[in-house]
Design a protein around this motif. Structure first.
Motif, PDB file in Angstrom:
ATOM      1  N   GLU A 194       0.828  -1.207   0.000  1.00 26.36           N
ATOM      2  CA  GLU A 194       0.000   0.000   0.000  1.00 26.36           C
ATOM      3  C   GLU A 194       0.860   1.254   0.000  1.00 26.36           C
ATOM      4  N   LEU A 197       2.553   1.695  -3.624  1.00 29.84           N
ATOM      5  CA  LEU A 197       1.623   2.162  -4.653  1.00 29.84           C
ATOM      6  C   LEU A 197       1.055   3.534  -4.296  1.00 29.84           C
ATOM      7  N   GLY A 198       0.823   3.765  -3.011  1.00 26.84           N
ATOM      8  CA  GLY A 198       0.303   5.062  -2.592  1.00 26.84           C
ATOM      9  C   GLY A 198       1.268   6.196  -2.864  1.00 26.84           C
ATOM     10  N   TRP A 201       1.018   8.117  -6.347  1.00 26.00           N
ATOM     11  CA  TRP A 201      -0.345   8.595  -6.591  1.00 26.00           C
ATOM     12  C   TRP A 201      -0.454   9.521  -7.807  1.00 26.00           C
ATOM     13  N   ASP A 204       0.402   7.061 -13.430  1.00 24.97           N
ATOM     14  CA  ASP A 204      -0.371   5.886 -13.836  1.00 24.97           C
ATOM     15  C   ASP A 204       0.469   4.658 -13.500  1.00 24.97           C
ATOM     16  N   VAL A 205      -0.051   3.783 -12.664  1.00 23.33           N
ATOM     17  CA  VAL A 205       0.721   2.637 -12.173  1.00 23.33           C
ATOM     18  C   VAL A 205       0.174   1.344 -12.766  1.00 23.33           C
ATOM     19  N   ILE A 262      -5.937  -4.447  -3.831  1.00 27.20           N
ATOM     20  CA  ILE A 262      -5.060  -3.287  -3.680  1.00 27.20           C
ATOM     21  C   ILE A 262      -4.786  -2.652  -5.043  1.00 27.20           C
ATOM     22  N   PHE A 263      -4.488  -3.486  -6.055  1.00 26.59           N
ATOM     23  CA  PHE A 263      -4.184  -2.954  -7.381  1.00 26.59           C
ATOM     24  C   PHE A 263      -5.380  -2.181  -7.946  1.00 26.59           C
ATOM     25  N   SER A 265      -7.747  -0.752  -6.318  1.00 25.10           N
ATOM     26  CA  SER A 265      -7.970   0.476  -5.556  1.00 25.10           C
ATOM     27  C   SER A 265      -7.022   1.587  -5.985  1.00 25.10           C
ATOM     28  N   HIS A 266      -5.912   1.196  -6.630  1.00 25.04           N
ATOM     29  CA  HIS A 266      -4.964   2.188  -7.138  1.00 25.04           C
ATOM     30  C   HIS A 266      -5.076   2.362  -8.651  1.00 25.04           C
ATOM     31  N   GLY A 267      -6.133   1.812  -9.242  1.00 23.88           N
ATOM     32  CA  GLY A 267      -6.439   2.184 -10.615  1.00 23.88           C
ATOM     33  C   GLY A 267      -6.543   1.099 -11.650  1.00 23.88           C
TER      34      GLY A 267
END
Length: 291
Positions: A194, A197-198, A201, A204-205, A262-263, A265-267
């Motif tokens: 988290e 990846l956070g 922000w 683009d990940v 998790i992935f 939630s990050h896009g």
């Protein structure tokens, strides 16, 4: 006597990657960018008063205007972007990179080839528990970079525990929104994943999960199994039985589900790199909306 041929770098190929949303930049490229101008893909018509450029007058649209105004073509700006690989070089990555062909090296070299061929800039940050300045590549369009990456990564299987070096190196990423491929086995505590990846922000990940079918699927139903922690070097002898095997598989399944949560939630979802790099499967991932 037959001499074995040395492995060759992957062949250059284009990849259908894109940046979600619009790029920001003034250097012409292939990606949709903020604003409009006099070149690029057709966007809309505007009045001559709004866009005073007589070279772009569209006579047909002007004649069809019921108010008799002069219409000017406006075009969508196109810009280049920066494409980065954030590579986990901790010891646990060794299993996913075993064998004559290194799938991680092939993946990174292919992304570099595609970025340079597409007039974008490519960069890389590779680290495990500590930063690796010798493997860091600032954003560049130099044509020799893909082969250099491939050769360097084949000699670097990874060592140590954790990805603290990656977290320390994130300041080397550009502040401008970039496309960042995070390549790791993600055998990390949830809070570390988290945090990693956070911290990305503004970019683009696109996660790439490196896995080995040997580790995750080929467990005996009964017998002695020697395990070794690639990060610490500690060995352990385990009496494998059906219940324990199913328990390990269930834990692996739950871990993948948690990672996917998790992935997303990050896009975006992840690409699974299992045993070997398949460029066609990777291209399908990019086309399907992974990137």
């Amino acid at each position: 006597m037959t001499l074995a041929r040395a492995p060759a770098p992957p062949a250059p190929r284009d990849l259908p990657y894109r940046l979600f949303g619009r790029a920001r930049g003034v250097t012409a490229g292939a990606h949709r960018a903020v604003g409009s101008g006099g070149a690029g893909a057709f966007l809309r018509h505007a009045s001559l008063l709004e866009a005073p450029d007589a070279r772009r007058i569209d006579m047909r649209a002007s004649l069809l205007d019921p108010l008799g105004g002069l219409k000017v073509r406006r075009f969508e700006n196109r810009a280049r972007i920066d494409v980065f690989v954030l590579l986990d070089l901790s010891g646990s990555m060794r299993f996913g990179r075993a064998g004559e062909d290194d799938p991680v090296a092939e993946l990174c070299a292919t992304i570099a080839h595609a970025a340079v061929r597409g007039q974008d800039r490519f960069g890389m940050i590779a680290a495990g528990p500590s930063a690796r300045a010798d493997l860091a590549i600032r954003a560049t369009r130099r044509r020799g970079v893909p082969e250099e990456i491939w050769r360097a990564l084949r000699r670097e299987p990874g060592e140590g525990s954790g990805v603290a070096g990656l977290l320390e190196s994130l300041d080397h990423l550009p502040t401008r929104r970039s496309l960042v491929f995070v390549v790791s086995d993600f055998l990390l505590p949830t809070e570390t994943t988290e945090a990693l990846l956070g911290a990305l922000w503004r970019h683009d990940v696109a996660p790439v999960v490196v896995r080995s079918s040997t580790v995750e699927g080929r467990l005996p139903g009964f017998g002695l199994v020697e395990t070794r922690d690639l990060e610490t070097g500690r060995r352990r002898l385990v009496l494998m039985r059906k219940a324990l095997r199913e328990s390990w598989r269930e834990k692996a399944r739950r871990r993948r589900e948690e990672l996917e949560r998790i992935f997303l939630s990050h896009g975006r979802p992840a690409f699974d790199l299992v045993d070997r790099f398949d460029p066609d499967a990777f291209a399908d991932y990019l086309l399907s909306g992974g990137v």
